[in-house]
Design a protein around this motif. Sequence first.
Motif: not given
Lengths: 314, 314
Positions: A281-282, A240, A248, A244, A163-165
């Motif tokens: 960035k993550t 995106w 992670n 992410v 799960v990223v969102d």
Amino acid sequence: MTLILALDFGGTKLAAAVVNAGAREWLGYDRSLSPAASNASTDLKIMRSLIKSVLQDRKPAAIGVSFGGPVNATTGTVRLSHHVCGWENIPLQQLLEQEYGVPASVDNDANVAALGEFRYGAGKSHNNLFYITVSTGVGGGWILDGKPWRGAEGMAGEIGHMVVDPTGPICLCGKRGCVERLASGPYMAEDAREELQRGGGEVIRNLVGGNLELITGKVVSEAAAQGDELAQELLERSAWGLGVGIGNVANLINPQLFVLGGSVTKAGERWWKVIHKTARKTALPEVNFEIVPAALGDDAPLWGAVALAEDLLQ
Amino acid sequence: MTLILALDFGGTKLAAAVVNAGAREWLGYDRSLSPAASNASTDLKIMRSLIKSVLQDRKPAAIGVSFGGPVNATTGTVRLSHHVCGWENIPLQQLLEQEYGVPASVDNDANVAALGEFRYGAGKSHNNLFYITVSTGVGGGWILDGKPWRGAEGMAGEIGHMVVDPTGPICLCGKRGCVERLASGPYMAEDAREELQRGGGEVIRNLVGGNLELITGKVVSEAAAQGDELAQELLERSAWGLGVGIGNVANLINPQLFVLGGSVTKAGERWWKVIHKTARKTALPEVNFEIVPAALGDDAPLWGAVALAEDLLQ
């Protein structure tokens, strides 16, 4: 010469190939689509004829198998296929060993493709990598310390259902905002169809001659390349979500390399750019990694199957 | 008897202990807070006096060290401490080996605590586990196939900076909705302070006598146990964030066991219930795992340090 037989039971296609141990060119290669209403026994029947066609009365020394679904790699028993029914608990390794009288080794396609890229492809100079396939679904396979890492019960690698969102769209698995829900081809197509019913997306519409049922992930990529804004947004959201997920994973396991294969990875430069930026960035600044395209393309599972078979001959 | 010296350089406290190899009871144990304005050299000075107090002129056969920050475990060189300045590139293993004339082994606290719980604590009967500490920060340590897994460059285990809610509050690392931002004690306290400035949270307010600066994660837990709604919401969000993280990790690596330690894990039954429920819901149905509390409590890093030292004597 020592002959190796490599088999790929994909969700929608079947392939068989033969190669001399140590060689990197197929001596024989045959493939077939798995019919729409196929089941385990029709798939096995088709595979038997592919095997016959590539072996041509020769006998292999070992058989390596990539299977499109969870497998108990220790026993070589299939748990199930998400695409083809009747595969539950089929002892595929045992079946093949009895039928062809040689040792066989079976693992799921993401693990096998990871092994293929590690031995013969984009991961040759790395001991720790995560292979991710982004196509109909999103799956992954680990190489840690130079060996496949399958998890305590063979279920490792499921980045698709990270799960990223949690406020994102609902996935077939019941959760919101899984990587697969955001990044896979069919879901991108589904989201495009939904948006198009509200208007807009002229380029996508033209590419399918107005028949929204014909939209695929590939059509979305093409429309994005032609400058369609809606398609670009969908493609960027796909990238995106996966970015992410990759960041992670980098924080969690710190592999050196991510190898990305599957049809969606052909979506173009923009998709790759968003992946790189989002993953970087993550991940924490001190966590280093590279992200590269798969080198073996659609043959990664077959080459991984060769590696499985070569290991049986050691 | 073969004497082992175990050291714990935490962010806010220092501890030293001695034990006979193979024994499970401390022969000597001493600890001290690290002063607020400490640096690497004051910490080392305090540690030297703790060592003197526990060794009492005896000589250890090996030294194991848990360090609160990233470490190159191969060379035993500290990369940095996030809490105490001056630790950059200090060759801690080498310093100790020279000073005490015996072999030493150094690793970061999460990895060492994971090893402690694996050898002597909650993970004794499992070969694959992820230890998570939830206190001032959120960190993790891996045991895969019965051995510590540190990642390609020693950075593995950073579940604290896994993004689980990209629209969530901003973390010190710059991202939104990291597990640490949602689950750690100080962040829960910060969020409580912010909410209280808008009114409500009477129980929390009473517990700190109206001085919001005194709010800690523990105060939030206590207020939640006393039925304060705001505190319960904050605690549930903490548990939810960590639960999503755990479910994601289960999908990705498929360990058998998660061991949870650190002050926030003492937050009570409700916190644990949300963790279990959320992790189970986030992992795929066919991915099995257990989540249990750490058995060694605050001594997990010291016992892990003992394990590091015992490995040096093999």
